[in-house]
Design an enzyme around this catalytic site. Structure first.
Site, short mmCIF file in Angstrom:
data_model
loop_
_atom_site.label_atom_id
_atom_site.label_comp_id
_atom_site.label_asym_id
_atom_site.label_seq_id
_atom_site.Cartn_x
_atom_site.Cartn_y
_atom_site.Cartn_z
N ASP A 291 81.84 29.38 -37.56
CA ASP A 291 80.40 29.25 -37.86
C ASP A 291 80.21 28.81 -39.31
O ASP A 291 79.35 27.99 -39.62
CB ASP A 291 79.72 30.60 -37.61
CG ASP A 291 78.23 30.49 -37.35
OD1 ASP A 291 77.60 29.53 -37.84
OD2 ASP A 291 77.68 31.38 -36.67
N CYS B 113 74.02 26.37 -37.67
CA CYS B 113 74.29 25.60 -36.45
C CYS B 113 73.44 24.34 -36.50
O CYS B 113 72.25 24.41 -36.78
CB CYS B 113 73.95 26.45 -35.22
SG CYS B 113 74.05 25.56 -33.66
#
Ligand code: HMG
Ligand code: MG
Length: 313
Positions: free
Chosen positions: A14, A245
């Site tokens: 991430d 994201c």
């Protein structure tokens, strides 16, 4: 619940997936080595997704076989390296690269899932079925993410029962753990309590639940405390506080591992992770990204209660 907490590190996945600066493979390995040396035992290493979707992680096939399998002083200590897998193509790549743990990822809302992986939530669950069946045959550890569990960037507020319903489906498909994601960092502690109650009310066990907080609005640590109070014992974090994201506009970094470690240490929870080692890894990766270290504990250091002085700065 006991006082042992699992810190699930997502920095290499991430933390890097949304970064424009291409990070060389050797630097990623140096980062992961430092994380393992700091005592982290669950490190989400990379993603077997489309390289067009996430160019930064296009080197997953080359990275995985080179991960350090021991950490800290003893080479016998094993580290779990889950990888994100969206479909059968990703599963074949992960298998060929030697993975033994995976995470599938869907969401509470179709609007996000369609942008993130090109499928509705229902279609994503169908796509995961053969992936999770194969992973079970191979004896892999399996996690299922439910993103947008606290709010969706495209449709707004999310009913916690909707997030729980998706989590139940993932557990029926055989995941060992579900992880509720606050993808854009809008959640507050009362939502953690409500969501945890809804999950346990639906028959999900506390040990099957993890939380993944992005710290966009500064509520991540408060949310962790609400999770701890509710009996949750697994939290995701990203060393250096990186993360985001591409399909979650406005999302800032994940909760920083160093901030989480400080909170857990000072609150008396065991976790096996050393703050100094995390800070070393945090400085290493933020320098590689050409960014300042902006986490709270990254800036202030830890605190030595015996002397009253900051440590690890
Ligand atoms: P698509 O375009 O809808 O599907 O992508 P497709 O099947 O038509 O494939 C398109 C192209 O990708 C084809 O190549 C496929 O071969 C290729 P082309 O013919 O154009 O050359 N392809 C693949 N290549 C490598 N590996 C694969 C793969 N699959 C297809 N596995 C797809 C669908 C799922 C592939 C795409 O949308 C994708 O990769 N998405 C990934 C998005 C992503 O990684 N998002 C970030 C992770 S989720 C997250 O951050 C949230 C989380 O942190 C929790 C939270 O914060 O809430 C977990
Ligand atoms: Mg995330």
């Amino acid at each position: 619940m006991g006082d042992r907490v699992r810190i699930y590190e997502v920095g290499p996945r991430d933390g890097l997936q949304n970064e424009a600066t291409a990070i060389p493979l050797e630097t990623k390995l140096g980062f992961i080595q430092r994380l393992a040396s700091a005592g982290l035992r669950e490190i989400e290493a990379t993603s077997f997704v489309s390289p067009k979707a996430i160019p930064q992680l296009a080197d997953a096939d080359a990275l995985l076989p080179r991960l350090p399998r021991g950490g800290g002083a003893s080479s016998t200590i094993s580290v779990r390296y889950p990888v994100l897998v969206p479909n059968e193509r990703g599963m074949a790549r992960a298998e060929a690269a030697g993975a033994d743990a995976l995470a599938v990822f869907t969401a509470a809302t179709d609007a996000f899932t369609e942008r993130n992986i090109g499928m509705t939530v229902e279609a994503s669950l169908a796509a995961f079925e053969p992936v999770l069946t194969r992973a079970a045959e191979l004896g892999w550890w399996r996690r299922g993410y439910v993103s947008t569990a606290f709010g969706c960037p495209y449709t707004g507020a999310v009913d916690p029962h909707r997030a729980v319903a998706v989590a139940v489906r993932l557990l029926e498909l055989g995941v060992d753990e579900v992880c509720f994601g606050d993808t854009i960092g809008v959640g507050v502690p009362s939502q953690v309590t409500t969501l945890t109650d809804a999950a346990t009310g639906a028959g999900i066990e506390l040990r099957q639940i993890a939380y993944h907080f992005h710290d966009t609005r500064g509520t991540a640590l408060a949310n962790v405390v609400a999770g701890l109070d509710a009996g949750i014992r697994c939290f995701d974090s990203s060393t250096g506080g990186t993360g985001g994201c591409p399909y979650a506009p406005g999302a800032a970094g994940n909760l920083a591992t160093e901030d989480l470690v400080y909170l857990l240490d000072a609150s008396g929870y065991e976790h096996g992770v050393e703050l100094a080692g995390v800070l070393d890894a945090a400085r290493f990766i933020t320098a590689a990204l050409g960014k300042p270290l902006t986490s709270k504990v990254g800036q202030a250091g830890g605190w030595d209660a015996a002397t009253g002085s900051p440590i690890g700065r």
